[in-house]
Write an enzyme that holds these catalytic residues in place. Sequence first.
Site, mmCIF file in Angstrom:
data_model
loop_
_atom_site.group_PDB
_atom_site.id
_atom_site.type_symbol
_atom_site.label_atom_id
_atom_site.label_comp_id
_atom_site.label_asym_id
_atom_site.label_seq_id
_atom_site.Cartn_x
_atom_site.Cartn_y
_atom_site.Cartn_z
ATOM 1 C CG ASP A 1 68.839 32.077 29.536
ATOM 2 O OD1 ASP A 1 67.938 32.249 28.155
ATOM 3 O OD2 ASP A 1 68.816 33.186 29.971
ATOM 4 N NE ARG B 1 69.479 36.892 30.167
ATOM 5 C CZ ARG B 1 68.181 36.766 29.526
ATOM 6 N NH1 ARG B 1 67.521 37.779 28.678
ATOM 7 N NH2 ARG B 1 67.608 35.493 29.652
ATOM 8 N N PRO C 1 90.044 45.778 26.510
ATOM 9 C CG PRO C 1 90.419 46.028 24.441
ATOM 10 C CD PRO C 1 90.194 46.739 26.096
ATOM 11 C CD GLU D 1 94.899 54.406 20.949
ATOM 12 O OE1 GLU D 1 95.828 53.531 20.430
ATOM 13 O OE2 GLU D 1 93.888 54.316 19.546
HETATM 14 CL CL1 6GU Z 1 85.680 46.624 27.313
HETATM 15 N N1 6GU Z 1 86.277 47.423 25.407
HETATM 16 C C1 6GU Z 1 86.908 48.034 24.150
HETATM 17 N N2 6GU Z 1 87.243 48.968 24.245
HETATM 18 N N3 6GU Z 1 86.916 47.228 23.437
HETATM 19 C C2 6GU Z 1 86.760 45.912 24.127
HETATM 20 C C3 6GU Z 1 85.693 45.516 25.334
HETATM 21 C C4 6GU Z 1 86.115 46.463 26.250
HETATM 22 N N4 6GU Z 1 85.811 44.101 25.470
HETATM 23 C C5 6GU Z 1 86.725 43.708 23.657
HETATM 24 N N5 6GU Z 1 86.891 44.714 22.761
#
Ligand code: 6GU
Length: 252
Positions: free
Chosen positions: A174, A159, A94, A121
């Site tokens: 798309d 894709r 994230p 974590e």
């Molecule tokens: Cl790439 N990993 C995790 N654990 N949570 C996420 C993510 C990635 N992308 C959005 N949420």
Amino acid sequence: MLQFDVVTLFPKMFEAVTNLGITGRARKLGLYQFIAWNPRDFAGNAHRSVDDRPYGGGPGMVMMAEPLSCAVEFATGRQRSNGVQRSKVVYLTPQGRLLDHAKVIELSQLSGLVLLAGRYEGIDERLLQQHEIEELSIGDYVLSGGELAAMVLMDSVIRQLPGALGDHESATQDSFVNGLLDCPHYTRPDKVGDLGVPAVLMSGNHAHIARWRLKQSLGRTLQRRPDLLSKRGMSAEEQLLLAEFQDDTKQV
Ligand code: 6GU
């Protein structure tokens, strides 16, 4: 052929992508190759542990650098001996830059991708200092691990590989290809309850149909994702169509 090597504690999760649907067919056609590496197989200690408590305290566990580093090196080594000159290593997190269509196209043109899917974590920061790793996220929410994000990346990249889609699955129409959301779609029957199909789609006039679809795409993009529209800009013709869309929807 694009090589996907994935470092994951859950190799089985990837069977959903590699065995089923468009992405399963693409693998069987030889458009990409997939290998999973389990960091547990590179754990040095007797317990084969791959995580430990965070220095400084706090909740959760951190994935140790060493087993991940070994797995990444085996993956890039394997790709090199299969003709990949330079593997790109991606860590799904994230904290990464958001994956978008432009990045998907960029990745689809490479010959070797090593995807690192974390759990817990996070991973020991020194792994990211030791290797050249690009951090990517698939959205502003938290998953329990990087596997689903890695599969999202794989699906979107696969894709785009030439031959992955049949004629009736063309990627050129798309959403996002022209920077806009897709238009609405309809199929048989021509009545669903008391709902019909927009007359223009039944007209057989392909110029009118194309114009209507572009108008709908512009209108939906303005309503749902104005950020996309401001980033992209509009031609004079498109501004006219969008004004028409706003007129059309006012009357309803
Ligand atoms: Cl790439 N990993 C995790 N654990 N949570 C996420 C993510 C990635 N992308 C959005 N949420």
